[in-house]
Design an enzyme around this catalytic site. Structure first.
Site, PDB file in Angstrom:
ATOM      1  N   SER A 150      -4.166  -0.704   0.863  1.00 31.24           N
ATOM      2  CA  SER A 150      -4.300  -0.662  -0.221  1.00 31.24           C
ATOM      3  C   SER A 150      -4.030  -2.254  -0.693  1.00 31.24           C
ATOM      4  O   SER A 150      -2.551  -2.410  -0.693  1.00 31.24           O
ATOM      5  CB  SER A 150      -4.627   0.885  -0.607  1.00 31.24           C
ATOM      6  OG  SER A 150      -5.299   0.561  -1.764  1.00 31.24           O
ATOM      7  N   TYR A 184       0.199   7.470  -3.904  1.00 33.20           N
ATOM      8  CA  TYR A 184      -0.864   6.504  -2.954  1.00 33.20           C
ATOM      9  C   TYR A 184      -0.334   5.927  -3.448  1.00 33.20           C
ATOM     10  O   TYR A 184      -0.082   4.404  -1.873  1.00 33.20           O
ATOM     11  CB  TYR A 184      -2.244   6.903  -3.189  1.00 33.20           C
ATOM     12  CG  TYR A 184      -3.093   5.707  -2.575  1.00 33.20           C
ATOM     13  CD1 TYR A 184      -3.641   6.064  -1.204  1.00 33.20           C
ATOM     14  CD2 TYR A 184      -3.678   4.692  -3.033  1.00 33.20           C
ATOM     15  CE1 TYR A 184      -4.468   6.071  -0.990  1.00 33.20           C
ATOM     16  CE2 TYR A 184      -4.719   4.193  -2.278  1.00 33.20           C
ATOM     17  CZ  TYR A 184      -5.500   4.464  -1.098  1.00 33.20           C
ATOM     18  OH  TYR A 184      -5.291   3.984  -0.639  1.00 33.20           O
TER      19      TYR A 184
END
Length: 268
Positions: A143, A156
């Site tokens: 990401s 995350y």
């Protein structure tokens, strides 16, 4: 059809929805034999039925289940030459509000799940590469949050940054038999964020901060994944490819200062 995907066995984790489902559909369209792996049995079976693929019910955080699922995929797909580690989970909280349980779950799915799938798949990927006479390929989903941390996503972001590092390590150790690359999407429209995208103000906020002026699609991300899996990218390994419409390009400190000056001198 893309060179190097016809008849190849490829497993996509988190394949029951979003980017994973879009990837499964595209790979099947390009002639691959697709294993749709998802922790939700119903969604895995639904996508598999749609594309004529193999449904694999599995939680990537359970290494024994992963081992069994990848072995089944290799046997039923006629060999495994591709893996897409797309399964993931996130949360949004201030840094200090994450509990141990929150952090463990995010890392178990995003990092350990990717590690477990790579570890389980590599014997099959190597064997198929030897049979084909060409490298097998794995693509991990990271990401932009793992490249440039975002507020409220500390565990995350850390897990995705670790996934980028894991990709480099696997690529180094497994070359030349298995190529391993990584994809880092920015904001991509899926069912999970549909509420934000369909809100005019929310969508405009995203578009205004994206040089390409629009929201990305799951299909575009799937196209990049398929490209990295194909023999057309046979000399690419260990790379993290960002697909964000240029969102990370602007300099938030200097652009607001230099932008008006540029317009004054006729460059805007």
């Amino acid at each position: 059809m893309s060179v190097g995907l016809e008849g190849r066995g490829i497993v996509v984790t988190g394949g029951g929805s979003g980017i994973g489902a879009a990837t499964c559909r595209l790979l099947a369209l390009k002639g691959a034999k697709v294993g749709v792996l998802d922790r939700k049995r119903e969604t895995a079976e639904e996508v598999a039925a749609e594309i004529g693929g193999l449904a694999l019910h599995c939680d990537v955080g359970d290494s024994e289940a992963v081992d069994a699922a990848l072995a089944r995929a290799d046997a039923e797909l006629g060999g495994l030459s591709g893996l897409v580690n797309n399964a993931g989970i996130g949360n949004l909280k201030p840094f200090e509000d994450y509990t141990d349980r929150d952090i463990e779950l995010i890392w178990r799915v995003n990092f350990f799940g990717t590690y477990a799938c790579l570890r389980a798949a590599v014997p099959f990927l190597r064997a198929t590469a030897e049979q084909r006479g060409a490298p097998s390929s794995a693509v991990n989903m990271a990401s932009v949050s793992g490249v440039r941390p975002t507020r409220g996503e500390a565990p995350y972001s850390a897990a995705k940054a670790a996934t980028v590092a894991l990709t480099s390590s696997a690529a180094l150790e497994w070359a030349p038999t298995v190529r391993v690359n990584c994809v880092s999407p920015g904001f991509v429209h899926t069912a999970l964020n549909d509420v934000l995208v369909t809100d005019p103000a929310g969508r405009k906020g995203i578009e205004d901060r994206t040089p390409m002026g629009r929201v990305g699609s799951a299909a575009e991300t799937a196209s990049l994944i398929a490209f990295l899996l194909s023999d057309e990218t046979g000399y690419i390994t260990g790379q993290n490819v960002v697909i964000d419409g240029g969102t990370m390009l602007p300099n938030e400190q200097m652009d607001p200062v230099l932008g008006p000056l540029l317009e004054m001198f006729g460059g805007g």
